[in-house]
Design a protein around this motif. Structure first.
Motif, PDB file in Angstrom:
ATOM      1  N   HIS A   1       0.826  -1.190  -0.097  1.00 35.18           N
ATOM      2  CA  HIS A   1      -0.109  -0.055  -0.008  1.00 35.18           C
ATOM      3  C   HIS A   1       0.937   1.175   0.074  1.00 35.18           C
ATOM      4  O   HIS A   1       1.800   1.205   0.597  1.00 35.18           O
TER       5      HIS A   1
ATOM      6  N   GLN B   1      -7.404  -2.115 -10.602  1.00 35.54           N
ATOM      7  CA  GLN B   1      -6.255  -1.521 -10.199  1.00 35.54           C
ATOM      8  C   GLN B   1      -5.297  -1.130 -11.068  1.00 35.54           C
ATOM      9  O   GLN B   1      -4.112  -1.951 -11.164  1.00 35.54           O
ATOM     10  N   GLU B   2      -5.390  -0.080 -12.041  1.00 38.48           N
ATOM     11  CA  GLU B   2      -4.206  -0.254 -13.144  1.00 38.48           C
ATOM     12  C   GLU B   2      -3.175   0.307 -12.678  1.00 38.48           C
ATOM     13  O   GLU B   2      -2.130  -0.161 -13.472  1.00 38.48           O
ATOM     14  N   ARG B   3      -2.915   1.083 -11.540  1.00 41.21           N
ATOM     15  CA  ARG B   3      -1.520   1.355 -11.216  1.00 41.21           C
ATOM     16  C   ARG B   3      -0.731   0.014 -10.825  1.00 41.21           C
ATOM     17  O   ARG B   3       0.366  -0.159 -11.042  1.00 41.21           O
ATOM     18  N   SER B   4      -1.659  -0.715 -10.083  1.00 38.78           N
ATOM     19  CA  SER B   4      -0.888  -1.998  -9.554  1.00 38.78           C
ATOM     20  C   SER B   4      -0.532  -2.843 -10.583  1.00 38.78           C
ATOM     21  O   SER B   4       0.646  -3.673 -10.795  1.00 38.78           O
TER      22      SER B   4
ATOM     23  N   GLU C   1      -1.079   7.068  -2.958  1.00 33.24           N
ATOM     24  CA  GLU C   1      -0.983   7.395  -4.245  1.00 33.24           C
ATOM     25  C   GLU C   1      -1.092   8.848  -4.362  1.00 33.24           C
ATOM     26  O   GLU C   1      -0.735   9.582  -5.397  1.00 33.24           O
TER      27      GLU C   1
ATOM     28  N   CYS D   1      -4.313  -8.309  -6.936  1.00 26.61           N
ATOM     29  CA  CYS D   1      -4.904  -6.935  -7.166  1.00 26.61           C
ATOM     30  C   CYS D   1      -6.204  -7.111  -7.983  1.00 26.61           C
ATOM     31  O   CYS D   1      -6.643  -8.237  -8.624  1.00 26.61           O
ATOM     32  N   GLU D   2      -7.028  -6.052  -7.943  1.00 31.35           N
ATOM     33  CA  GLU D   2      -8.163  -6.124  -8.704  1.00 31.35           C
ATOM     34  C   GLU D   2      -8.105  -5.847 -10.016  1.00 31.35           C
ATOM     35  O   GLU D   2      -7.092  -4.975 -10.530  1.00 31.35           O
TER      36      GLU D   2
END
Length: 171
Positions: free
Chosen positions: A100, A139-142, A103, A135-136
Motif C-alpha cells: 500500500h 487497479q491499473e497502477r498495480s 498514491e 490486485c483487482e
C-alpha cells in the motif's frame, strides 16, 4: 534492525512498539516519533491486520512469521506506505506480498522502487524463489507496477488477478 535502503527510501520492519502505538497510543506516537505518520496511514487493511501482527510478535512461537514493513520517504522522514509479507515462505520458497502506498502523495516510481527493493532483499535473504501478489482488475497502477517488475498474471478469479515472479526471472 534490518534496513532496506534505496536512493529515496528506507524500508524497515514494523516493531512491536510501533504496532502497539498505532493501535493504542496513536496521538503519542504522532507527537514523539521523529518519523511522520500520515493520518491516512495505515490503510484499513493494515489496521485490521495489526492485532494479529501484535499477537504474533508477542508469541514465542511466531506462528505465522508474517511481516509488516514500513516504507519511509527518507529525506522527508515520512511514512508513505507499507509492504505486508503474508506468512513465511512456503517449503517451495513461495511468499505472498501486498503493498500500500499513498498514491496522492507519491508517484508510481516510488511504489516500484519499494516493491522491487523488497523482492530483491527477499530473494537473497529469505530463500524465496517465487513472489505472488494480487490486485483487482480495476487497479491499473498495480497492474502497471507488476508488469514493470516483470511479474506475470497467472490467474483471474472474478475481479481479482494473481501475479507472480519466479527466481529465474530475477536474474
Amino acid at each position: 534492525m534490518i534496513e532496506i535502503l534505496t536512493n529515496r527510501l528506507m524500508i524497515i520492519p514494523c516493531s512491536l512498539d510501533i504496532a502497539k502505538s498505532l493501535v493504542f497510543h496513536r496521538k503519542e506516537l504522532d507527537k514523539q516519533s521523529p518519523i511522520e505518520f500520515p493520518i491516512c496511514w495505515p490503510s484499513a487493511f493494515v489496521k485490521g491486520f495489526l492485532p494479529l501482527y501484535i499477537e504474533n510478535l508477542e508469541s514465542k512461537e511466531k506462528k505465522n512469521d508474517c511481516g509488516l514493513w514500513l516504507i519511509i520517504l527518507y529525506e522527508e522522514k515520512r511514512i508513505i506506505g507499507d509492504i505486508l509479507m503474508q506468512g513465511k515462505p512456503s517449503k517451495e520458497g513461495m511468499v505472498e506480498l501486498c503493498y500500500h502506498v499513498d498514491e496522492k502523495q507519491v508517484d508510481e516510481t516510488i511504489a516500484f522502487e519499494a516493491v522491487d527493493a523488497f523482492i530483491d532483499w527477499l530473494t537473497y535473504q529469505k530463500f524465496v524463489t517465487k513472489v505472488v501478489m494480487e490486485c483487482e482488475v480495476a487497479q491499473e497502477r498495480s497492474i502497471r507496477l507488476f508488469e514493470k517488475l516483470g511479474m506475470l498474471c497467472t490467474e483471474k478469479e472474478g475481479r481479482f488477478l494473481m501475479w507472480e515472479i519466479q527466481k529465474k526471472d530475477f536474474e
